[in-house]
Design a protein around this motif. Structure first.
Motif, PDB file in Angstrom:
ATOM      1  N   UNK A   7      17.631  42.973  24.480  1.00 38.19           N
ATOM      2  CA  UNK A   7      17.188  42.846  23.092  1.00 38.19           C
ATOM      3  C   UNK A   7      17.779  41.581  22.497  1.00 38.19           C
ATOM      4  N   UNK A   8      17.053  41.041  21.518  1.00 39.48           N
ATOM      5  CA  UNK A   8      17.508  39.801  20.879  1.00 39.48           C
ATOM      6  C   UNK A   8      17.404  39.936  19.374  1.00 39.48           C
ATOM      7  N   UNK A   9      18.125  39.042  18.677  1.00 40.01           N
ATOM      8  CA  UNK A   9      18.084  39.046  17.216  1.00 40.01           C
ATOM      9  C   UNK A   9      17.955  37.618  16.699  1.00 40.01           C
ATOM     10  N   UNK A  10      17.846  37.484  15.410  1.00 41.57           N
ATOM     11  CA  UNK A  10      17.635  36.165  14.809  1.00 41.57           C
ATOM     12  C   UNK A  10      18.685  35.174  15.279  1.00 41.57           C
ATOM     13  N   UNK A  11      18.235  33.964  15.525  1.00 43.00           N
ATOM     14  CA  UNK A  11      19.010  32.797  15.964  1.00 43.00           C
ATOM     15  C   UNK A  11      19.305  32.789  17.468  1.00 43.00           C
ATOM     16  N   UNK A  12      18.906  33.827  18.200  1.00 43.27           N
ATOM     17  CA  UNK A  12      19.022  33.776  19.661  1.00 43.27           C
ATOM     18  C   UNK A  12      17.946  32.853  20.253  1.00 43.27           C
ATOM     19  N   UNK A  13      18.281  32.330  21.434  1.00 38.60           N
ATOM     20  CA  UNK A  13      17.281  31.601  22.226  1.00 38.60           C
ATOM     21  C   UNK A  13      17.029  32.387  23.506  1.00 38.60           C
ATOM     22  N   UNK A  14      15.758  32.615  23.822  1.00 39.71           N
ATOM     23  CA  UNK A  14      15.397  33.372  25.021  1.00 39.71           C
ATOM     24  C   UNK A  14      14.687  32.455  26.007  1.00 39.71           C
ATOM     25  N   UNK A  53      15.620  44.970  13.062  1.00 41.34           N
ATOM     26  CA  UNK A  53      16.781  44.103  13.270  1.00 41.34           C
ATOM     27  C   UNK A  53      16.776  43.444  14.645  1.00 41.34           C
ATOM     28  N   UNK A  54      16.149  44.101  15.621  1.00 39.05           N
ATOM     29  CA  UNK A  54      16.178  43.585  16.987  1.00 39.05           C
ATOM     30  C   UNK A  54      14.786  43.616  17.604  1.00 39.05           C
ATOM     31  N   UNK A  55      14.550  42.697  18.516  1.00 32.35           N
ATOM     32  CA  UNK A  55      13.314  42.699  19.294  1.00 32.35           C
ATOM     33  C   UNK A  55      13.664  42.887  20.762  1.00 32.35           C
ATOM     34  N   UNK A  56      12.750  43.514  21.495  1.00 36.84           N
ATOM     35  CA  UNK A  56      12.956  43.663  22.929  1.00 36.84           C
ATOM     36  C   UNK A  56      12.148  42.586  23.657  1.00 36.84           C
ATOM     37  N   UNK A  57      12.799  41.914  24.604  1.00 37.08           N
ATOM     38  CA  UNK A  57      12.089  40.893  25.371  1.00 37.08           C
ATOM     39  C   UNK A  57      11.227  41.561  26.436  1.00 37.08           C
ATOM     40  N   UNK A  58      10.224  40.835  26.894  1.00 37.70           N
ATOM     41  CA  UNK A  58       9.305  41.400  27.888  1.00 37.70           C
ATOM     42  C   UNK A  58       8.924  40.386  28.944  1.00 37.70           C
ATOM     43  N   UNK A  59       9.900  39.969  29.780  1.00 37.27           N
ATOM     44  CA  UNK A  59       9.588  38.967  30.795  1.00 37.27           C
ATOM     45  C   UNK A  59       8.532  39.474  31.777  1.00 37.27           C
ATOM     46  N   UNK A  60       7.444  38.727  31.927  1.00 30.31           N
ATOM     47  CA  UNK A  60       6.345  39.217  32.763  1.00 30.31           C
ATOM     48  C   UNK A  60       5.624  38.060  33.431  1.00 30.31           C
TER      49      UNK A  60
END
Lengths: 248, 254
Positions: free
Chosen positions: B230-237, B102-109
């Motif tokens: 964390x992000x989910x569908x329809x989010x913008x990162x 349901x969710x993904x974790x972002x990984x700014x690097x």
């Protein structure tokens, strides 16, 4: 048919096997020992199975995994047939690992086991050296153990899948300085080739020249500088290389 | 600021020198913003390596777990993993949420792009091997355990947005003091700074190339900070790294 990649006369050439030698696309032929062997494929994403033979898992005091234990390798680690693998002088536990390598020939995702072989181009031999001195329990087996320069000889040939009747019934053998130290059969894999193709492609897209190293059976032995190591897989030939000392 | 970008043209893919403004708009040499649409491509070609546990806050959070099974002791060598080619995705392209999560974790690097083969490089010489810097979002499925390689969590298709460009190394004198901001739906939700790296960029290059060569075009992601959103569908990162660039992707259902 068997295909290879060699360096000869100052260029890289794709060759096919001929009786006792190789043939270039322009028809010239050379003996196997006259050419410099390169990995027969330029591996793209390279998957490697850990603990995929039950006897090897028990040898290392592990239960076989319930789900494939898969790690990845980078391009720095590959060398061809008849080349040299560097052994750090400080290492005390450097082991060979003779493995059947599956070369993917076609892009695919969500591949079912029944269709898995349609996505295979052919097979080759890999020797997935491990230097267990550097094992740590983070993303184990970690890259310091498994992704060192020159520590994954692969080749000599890609043998087309049509030439191999049953890749799940091939004898594997490793010889160190002519003495057999490892024997097994691909029959004993925990997760079969079709299972692995279905599993990996269930969550990622496989591409041509991706390679799956399917794990090694029981029979670990240490290697030392000067050793000549020959990894054999029935029907695929013999992958030979030499261990050299590398001062730290 | 000068950078190299790979942009998909109508007939051919172009490897371009680009310039951009403070607001990250592509401009001409006089600073005039170009308003043409860009079709961005992944601006690197080599192998992308990630490094776990390279922020001090993350190490502190794991401190007691490191003494217990299955880890038994803290890591000594850099903890590396690979983001294979199927994961690469360019600036402004979608990232898909797999059906089983349901969710993904972002990984700014921060991504360090290699200029030439680097083998057993000293920390003093390390930056001489760097061609430039780029922004990476090392997207993954949240997972606690670091015991086994986590390719199912890290190597899904499109899980590695990277770009938009590779900033020339001459534009950055000190890669160890760069602010990293992560925005979800235009809200600033996370900040970190490369000054918190356990191994600085120089030391990381040195410690990695002590046991494996990095090749021309390879990318070494220097680490994902602690507690990323964390992000989910329809989010913008959006991941913005000071001086380096801003990388934007939308999250969509598979």
């Amino acid at each position: 048919m068997r295909k290879g990649r060699i360096a000869i006369g100052g260029s890289i050439q794709e060759v096919v096997q001929q009786e006792d030698g190789v043939q270039l696309s322009d028809g010239r032929t050379y003996k196997e020992e006259e050419v410099t062997w390169l990995p027969p494929v330029e591996p793209q994403t390279t998957f490697v199975l850990g603990l995929n033979y039950a006897d090897h898992a028990s040898e290392l005091a592990f239960e076989p995994p319930k789900e494939p234990l898969v790690f990845l390798k980078g391009p720095n680690t590959f060398i061809g047939h008849n080349a040299e693998t560097k052994r750090p002088e400080e290492a005390t536990h450097m082991h060979y690992e003779c493995e059947l390598a599956v070369v993917i020939g076609k892009q695919g995702k969500h591949i079912k086991q029944a269709e898995a072989y349609d996505y295979v181009e052919g097979y080759t031999i890999a020797n997935d050296y491990a230097i267990r001195d550097y094992l740590e329990n983070y993303y184990r087996p970690n890259l310091k153990v498994k992704n060192r320069d020159t520590c994954t000889p692969i080749g000599p040939w890609i043998t087309s899948k049509e030439a191999i009747q049953d890749p799940m019934n091939l004898a594997l053998r490793t010889k160190v300085n002519g003495v057999t130290t490892q024997e097994g059969t691909t029959k004993d894999m925990v997760f079969s080739i079709p299972f692995l193709i279905e599993y990996l492609s269930s969550f990622m897209t496989l591409q041509p020249d991706d390679v799956i190293l399917t794990g090694t059976p029981k029979g670990l032995a240490k290697v030392n500088a000067g050793d000549i190591v020959e990894a054999e897989v029935e029907g695929l030939g013999t992958l030979k290389n030499t261990i050299i000392a590398k001062p730290e | 600021m000068n950078a190299k970008a790979l942009i998909q043209g109508s007939s051919l893919t172009k490897n371009l020198d680009v310039q951009f403004t403070k607001n990250w708009d592509i401009c001409d040499e006089n600073g005039r913003v170009r308003d043409t649409e860009m079709n961005w491509e992944v601006p690197v070609t080599g192998t992308i390596y990630g490094v776990a546990l390279n922020y001090r806050e993350t190490l502190q959070a794991y401190e007691s777990a490191f003494q217990e099974k299955p880890y038994n002791k803290p890591p000594e060598a850099p903890v590396l993993y690979i983001k294979p080619k199927n994961t690469w995705t360019p600036h402004q392209a979608p990232v898909y949420v797999p059906e089983d999560v349901s969710e993904l974790q972002t990984g700014p690097a921060l991504g360090v792009v290699l200029k030439q083969t680097a083998t057993q490089v000293s920390p003093e010489d390390a930056l001489d091997f760097v061609a430039g810097y780029t922004v990476v979002n090392d997207v993954h499925i949240p997972h606690e355990s670091l015991h086994r390689p986590a390719i199912k969590e890290q190597a899904r298709d499109r899980f590695c947005p990277i770009g938009p460009w590779v900033l020339n190394t001459s534009e950055i004198s000190d890669p160890d003091h760069l602010q990293i901001k992560t925005y979800v739906n235009d809200q600033l939700v996370h900040e970190a700074n490369t000054s918190s790296l356990v191994r600085s960029v120089r030391h990381l290059i040195s410690d990695v190339t002590a046991f494996m060569s990095l090749g021309k075009g390879d990318v070494l992601m220097v680490g994902v900070p602690h507690g990323t959103p964390r992000v989910k569908s329809s989010d913008t990162v959006k991941v913005e790294i000071e001086k380096v660039g801003i990388l934007e992707n939308t999250i969509q259902p598979e």
